[in-house]
Design a protein around this motif. Structure first.
Motif, PDB file in Angstrom:
ATOM      1  N   ALA A 184     -51.177  46.657  33.632  1.00 36.05           N
ATOM      2  CA  ALA A 184     -51.737  47.306  32.444  1.00 36.05           C
ATOM      3  C   ALA A 184     -53.040  46.612  32.097  1.00 36.05           C
ATOM      4  N   ASP A 185     -54.080  47.404  31.905  1.00 34.17           N
ATOM      5  CA  ASP A 185     -55.365  46.876  31.461  1.00 34.17           C
ATOM      6  C   ASP A 185     -55.374  46.875  29.938  1.00 34.17           C
ATOM      7  N   LEU A 186     -55.623  45.733  29.356  1.00 34.87           N
ATOM      8  CA  LEU A 186     -55.714  45.603  27.907  1.00 34.87           C
ATOM      9  C   LEU A 186     -57.189  45.435  27.569  1.00 34.87           C
ATOM     10  N   ILE A 187     -57.726  46.402  26.858  1.00 33.30           N
ATOM     11  CA  ILE A 187     -59.160  46.468  26.611  1.00 33.30           C
ATOM     12  C   ILE A 187     -59.442  46.089  25.161  1.00 33.30           C
ATOM     13  N   ILE A 188     -60.293  45.096  24.986  1.00 36.27           N
ATOM     14  CA  ILE A 188     -60.677  44.633  23.655  1.00 36.27           C
ATOM     15  C   ILE A 188     -61.679  45.612  23.050  1.00 36.27           C
ATOM     16  N   ARG A 189     -61.471  45.969  21.803  1.00 34.58           N
ATOM     17  CA  ARG A 189     -62.364  46.914  21.126  1.00 34.58           C
ATOM     18  C   ARG A 189     -63.753  46.313  20.952  1.00 34.58           C
ATOM     19  N   LYS A 190     -64.750  47.104  21.328  1.00 29.91           N
ATOM     20  CA  LYS A 190     -66.144  46.693  21.143  1.00 29.91           C
ATOM     21  C   LYS A 190     -66.567  46.966  19.701  1.00 29.91           C
ATOM     22  N   SER A 191     -67.621  46.309  19.272  1.00 29.37           N
ATOM     23  CA  SER A 191     -68.153  46.470  17.918  1.00 29.37           C
ATOM     24  C   SER A 191     -69.226  47.559  17.921  1.00 29.37           C
ATOM     25  N   ARG A 192     -68.792  48.826  17.947  1.00 26.99           N
ATOM     26  CA  ARG A 192     -69.706  49.974  17.939  1.00 26.99           C
ATOM     27  C   ARG A 192     -68.943  51.196  17.425  1.00 26.99           C
ATOM     28  N   ALA A 193     -69.675  52.230  17.042  1.00 26.33           N
ATOM     29  CA  ALA A 193     -69.073  53.407  16.408  1.00 26.33           C
ATOM     30  C   ALA A 193     -68.017  54.083  17.288  1.00 26.33           C
ATOM     31  N   PHE A 194     -68.332  54.339  18.571  1.00 23.47           N
ATOM     32  CA  PHE A 194     -67.347  55.004  19.421  1.00 23.47           C
ATOM     33  C   PHE A 194     -66.069  54.190  19.518  1.00 23.47           C
ATOM     34  N   SER A 195     -66.191  52.903  19.741  1.00 21.93           N
ATOM     35  CA  SER A 195     -65.007  52.066  19.906  1.00 21.93           C
ATOM     36  C   SER A 195     -64.164  52.017  18.636  1.00 21.93           C
ATOM     37  N   GLU A 196     -64.813  52.043  17.488  1.00 21.41           N
ATOM     38  CA  GLU A 196     -64.074  52.063  16.231  1.00 21.41           C
ATOM     39  C   GLU A 196     -63.327  53.388  16.075  1.00 21.41           C
TER      40      GLU A 196
END
Length: 130
Positions: A37-49
């Motif tokens: 499983a790939d666990l992806i950290i949320r980026k600090s940008r509008a799409f990611s939010e």
């Protein structure tokens, strides 16, 4: 990391910390099945939010996880294709589109494709899905 660690699962605390610091990803591997499983950290940008707000709960092996929606997975794969030029990501998106059929929110996809500038990858994936 602690909640996912077990004798049957491998998680690197160092990889998790690095992923958190750089807003990237790390993975968990189940040694019994070979699943990863790939666990992806949320980026600090509008799409990611927005992507984070749309995530859905899922239970796996007694653990509640949150997973991206189909549309957000498609957008992420289009971005990965743009960054790495990977044909595999385009093929994955084409497969997802074929399987999902009319279940995709095309207006949502078109909006983020435009905002994120992944039109070329989107057109390739749509053509490959037909």
């Amino acid at each position: 990391v602690a909640s996912l660690s077990s004798p049957d699962r491998y998680v690197s605390p160092d990889a998790a910390i690095e992923a958190l610091e750089h807003e990237t990803m790390f993975n968990v591997v189940d040694s019994r099945t070979g699943w990863k499983a790939d666990l992806i950290i949320r980026k600090s940008r509008a799409f990611s939010e927005t992507e984070f707000a749309r995530r859905q709960p899922m239970h796996f092996d007694g653990v509640q996880l949150w997973v991206a929606t189909l549309e957000d997975l498609i957008i992420a794969k289009l971005e990965w294709a743009q960054l790495g030029g990977s044909a595999r990501q385009i093929e994955d998106v084409a497969r997802l589109l074929r399987v999902a059929g009319d279940a995709c929110d095309v207006a949502y996809l078109n909006y983020w494709v435009h905002v994120l500038g992944v039109e070329q990858q989107w057109h390739k994936a749509r053509a490959a899905s037909e």
